[in-house]
Design a protein around this motif. Sequence first.
Motif, PDB file in Angstrom:
ATOM      1  N   ARG A  76       0.832  -1.203   0.000  1.00 31.51           N
ATOM      2  CA  ARG A  76       0.000   0.000   0.000  1.00 31.51           C
ATOM      3  C   ARG A  76       0.869   1.257   0.000  1.00 31.51           C
ATOM      4  NH1 ARG A  76      -4.341   2.202   4.461  1.00 31.51           N
ATOM      5  NH2 ARG A  76      -4.182   4.348   3.720  1.00 31.51           N
ATOM      6  N   ALA A  79       2.202   1.714  -3.474  1.00 31.94           N
ATOM      7  CA  ALA A  79       1.110   2.001  -4.422  1.00 31.94           C
ATOM      8  C   ALA A  79       0.558   3.412  -4.196  1.00 31.94           C
ATOM      9  CB  ALA A  79       0.002   0.962  -4.280  1.00 31.94           C
ATOM     10  N   PRO A  83       1.469   4.945  -7.893  1.00 34.47           N
ATOM     11  CA  PRO A  83       0.539   3.901  -8.359  1.00 34.47           C
ATOM     12  C   PRO A  83       1.056   3.209  -9.628  1.00 34.47           C
ATOM     13  CG  PRO A  83      -0.622   5.965  -7.892  1.00 34.47           C
ATOM     14  CD  PRO A  83       0.841   6.261  -7.781  1.00 34.47           C
ATOM     15  N   GLY A  84       0.944   1.883  -9.653  1.00 37.21           N
ATOM     16  CA  GLY A  84       1.326   1.122 -10.849  1.00 37.21           C
ATOM     17  C   GLY A  84       2.821   1.095 -11.116  1.00 37.21           C
ATOM     18  N   ARG A  86       6.985   0.142 -10.897  1.00 37.94           N
ATOM     19  CA  ARG A  86       7.720  -1.111 -11.078  1.00 37.94           C
ATOM     20  C   ARG A  86       8.557  -1.409  -9.843  1.00 37.94           C
ATOM     21  NH1 ARG A  86       9.895  -1.232 -17.179  1.00 37.94           N
ATOM     22  NH2 ARG A  86      11.406   0.266 -16.384  1.00 37.94           N
ATOM     23  N   LYS A 100       1.255  -7.449  -6.159  1.00 36.31           N
ATOM     24  CA  LYS A 100       0.405  -7.565  -7.363  1.00 36.31           C
ATOM     25  C   LYS A 100      -1.005  -7.079  -7.059  1.00 36.31           C
ATOM     26  CE  LYS A 100       2.853 -11.517  -9.259  1.00 36.31           C
ATOM     27  NZ  LYS A 100       2.786 -12.983  -9.216  1.00 36.31           N
ATOM     28  N   ALA A 101      -1.527  -7.448  -5.878  1.00 35.67           N
ATOM     29  CA  ALA A 101      -2.895  -7.036  -5.522  1.00 35.67           C
ATOM     30  C   ALA A 101      -3.007  -5.522  -5.410  1.00 35.67           C
ATOM     31  CB  ALA A 101      -3.308  -7.694  -4.201  1.00 35.67           C
ATOM     32  N   ALA A 102      -1.887  -4.845  -5.103  1.00 31.94           N
ATOM     33  CA  ALA A 102      -1.907  -3.379  -4.988  1.00 31.94           C
ATOM     34  C   ALA A 102      -1.673  -2.711  -6.347  1.00 31.94           C
ATOM     35  CB  ALA A 102      -0.845  -2.926  -3.984  1.00 31.94           C
ATOM     36  N   GLY A 103      -1.586  -3.510  -7.422  1.00 28.42           N
ATOM     37  CA  GLY A 103      -1.457  -2.948  -8.767  1.00 28.42           C
ATOM     38  C   GLY A 103      -0.029  -2.590  -9.150  1.00 28.42           C
ATOM     39  N   LEU A 104       0.942  -3.093  -8.398  1.00 25.39           N
ATOM     40  CA  LEU A 104       2.347  -2.830  -8.724  1.00 25.39           C
ATOM     41  C   LEU A 104       2.837  -3.871  -9.726  1.00 25.39           C
ATOM     42  CD1 LEU A 104       3.336  -2.074  -5.038  1.00 25.39           C
ATOM     43  CD2 LEU A 104       3.168  -0.386  -6.887  1.00 25.39           C
ATOM     44  N   VAL A 105       3.857  -3.495 -10.501  1.00 29.00           N
ATOM     45  CA  VAL A 105       4.366  -4.376 -11.558  1.00 29.00           C
ATOM     46  C   VAL A 105       5.703  -4.945 -11.100  1.00 29.00           C
ATOM     47  CG1 VAL A 105       5.109  -4.473 -13.967  1.00 29.00           C
ATOM     48  CG2 VAL A 105       3.215  -2.947 -13.295  1.00 29.00           C
TER      49      VAL A 105
END
Length: 262
Positions: A76, A79, A83-84, A86, A100-105
């Motif tokens: 969190r 993120a 946000p998003g 790497r 991954k669930a937090a939208g990170l790559v």
Amino acid sequence: MPGYIIDLDGTLYAGTEPIPEAAPFLAKLKEEGSPYLFVTNNSSRTPEEVARHLREVARIPAEPEDVLTSAQAAARYQADAAPGSRVYAIGEAGLLRALKAAGLVLVDDPAAEPPDAVIQGIDRAFSYAKLHAASAAIRAGAAFIATNPDLQLPTELGLTPGSGSLAAAIRAASGREPVWIGKPSPIIMDYAVQKLGLPPGEIWVVGDNLRTDIAGGLAAGCRTAWVLTGIAAGTDPDEQMRSAGVRPEAILRHLLDWPDGA
Ligand SMILES: [Mg+2]
């Protein structure tokens, strides 16, 4: 009703053994309608695995929504900051899933794809190659985020290296200090307080570790109850408080031993 931020290992169970007062204590909170959250520095397990362990070992009816891990808090934090973005992750399933669930790559090869952050938790497959990759990425400008500072973990095999010992290697190799996420950092404590939705002064932080649970609770402005189980069992409480420089509001022999009026 006050809320409760409750530590896991050493407080509700000890490794694979239940702590007998844990289940009746949780039953009492449920009956009173007191909100609670299980907060752990262990980044290796997913919230689903933590909840299952609580059900099977401590015999507590826990759900994934009742759990906040240092891996979720680290995810969190990054993120929210970017946000998003790497991330090069050093860790186990609990950390990788949370990122991954937090939208990170997630990037596999930080030399080829420079990450925005290195996020490190416990990794029992830690290696020289990972240490090299992480320290090079941090020196090239990636943020350095460590899930938790615990240097050692008490296990059936005695003390084993904790996530903080791996962070120490990356600190040495990169020359940079991490942002610490887990207890006693206010970052995880603030997320836990927000999740409970109560003012900090109406929340008890309960745990067996003065340096993480109690210090974190005090830093967040919460009430604090130190329970003399887990790593605090069999020690001299006054000596422990002197050496840690931490004083809890309440000292409990076990989870049902609350002072009158608390
Ligand atoms: Mg503990």
